[in-house]
Design an enzyme around this catalytic site. Sequence first.
Site, short mmCIF file in Angstrom:
data_model
loop_
_atom_site.label_atom_id
_atom_site.label_comp_id
_atom_site.label_asym_id
_atom_site.label_seq_id
_atom_site.Cartn_x
_atom_site.Cartn_y
_atom_site.Cartn_z
N SER A 72 51.23 41.05 28.24
CA SER A 72 52.52 40.55 27.73
C SER A 72 52.31 39.77 28.81
O SER A 72 52.95 39.49 29.88
CB SER A 72 53.74 41.87 28.57
N TYR A 81 56.21 34.14 23.74
CA TYR A 81 57.66 34.49 23.67
C TYR A 81 58.24 32.87 23.83
O TYR A 81 57.60 31.58 24.95
CB TYR A 81 58.97 34.82 24.64
N THR A 108 55.16 36.70 19.95
CA THR A 108 55.67 37.34 19.04
C THR A 108 57.12 36.64 17.91
O THR A 108 57.64 36.50 19.09
CB THR A 108 56.60 37.98 20.03
N LYS A 151 52.45 37.74 15.60
CA LYS A 151 53.20 39.20 15.90
C LYS A 151 54.67 39.57 15.38
O LYS A 151 55.46 38.40 16.41
CB LYS A 151 52.25 40.10 17.08
N HIS A 178 57.24 46.04 16.58
CA HIS A 178 57.34 46.08 18.19
C HIS A 178 57.73 47.74 18.55
O HIS A 178 58.53 47.83 19.22
CB HIS A 178 58.56 45.39 18.56
#
Length: 370
Positions: free
Chosen positions: A119, A143, A169, A241, A265
């Site tokens: 992440s 992101y 994402t 994603k 999510h």
Amino acid sequence: MNNCNRERDRCAEMAMVCLTDFEQYAKEHLSKATWDYYAAGADECCTRDDNLLAYKRIRLRPRILRDVSVSDTRTTVQGTEISFPVGIAPTAFHCLAWHEGEMATARATEALNTCYITSTYSTCSVEEIVAAAPNGYRWFQLYVYRDRKLSEHIVHRVEALGYKALVLTVDVPYTGKRRNDIRNQFKLPPHLKVKNFDGVFQPEAAGPEEYGIPANTLDPSISWKDVYWLQSITRLPIIIKGILTKEDAELAVEHGVQGIIVSNHGGRQLDGGPASIDALSEIVDTVQGRIEVYVDGGVRTGSDVLKALALGAKCVFIGRPAVWGLAYKGEEGVREVLQILNDEFRLSMALSGCRNVAEINRNLIQFSRL
């Protein structure tokens, strides 16, 4: 006293039979704010809860007398072999659950030879994670920020470190409303930070904070053209994603990405959308093998893994269960969670008459019950 402790430890270990045992342990041992953060869904948590219930609605059609004396759970993702089709989904702040955080997660996934999606919101840096598990197979979850240079810099860092794909994402133009986080006024404790952005944000300029970084850092204007932008700055495969519809799956293929993770999510963004496993079939049907399709959200047993693969997923990813494993016993706990899923998957495969993942297909699914 020592005997009592040993006995208690042995009982605790004996109790870890399935993933819900780890969930119970984590709930009892993490602080309320930390547990609530990991457990949170958006709004009324309908989608979060449906992620689990949807798997229970799916029925299998097992075949018998198929000689399942030898079984093989190996598969490939993006051309790399992994030992079984379960990877670790990107989840934030592992140091809240265990002091070594993402480094422990990385070592566990390396030991079991599967994929770890790191992440952006890690409490260990991408460099520390690589150093902890130098031979691990890793993707990086990204992101897009208002300041594109922030995103570009981290992309170049992970590419140089040997991460093998970028997981963009796309379902967080804004953060979902997670009621308990608001009630708890959730903040990272002072000794933890989002390590990948250490020193990037000036404290005096930061203002209000949202999940460890200044509020309004994420870019709500993100659009399909940003996929082209990302392709222009990296040679890594790009996996999107957060897709839940066939329309967006088709657009993803048209934009030249290498994979899709069907995901809501963990039910933390839009409440009232589909369970991710329920969205999988239409996306698989649309993609028709042009790119790989994965799924996350709600996987708790080996038969869940089998159902997802039967519906066309190449691999599943687990989020919360990895955190529960960390809370239980760090690296060893994550290894146990993965091993339990591997063992259960192998057993479910055999009991359904499948000797390897190539034999898993939609004939295993009883559609009348969907």
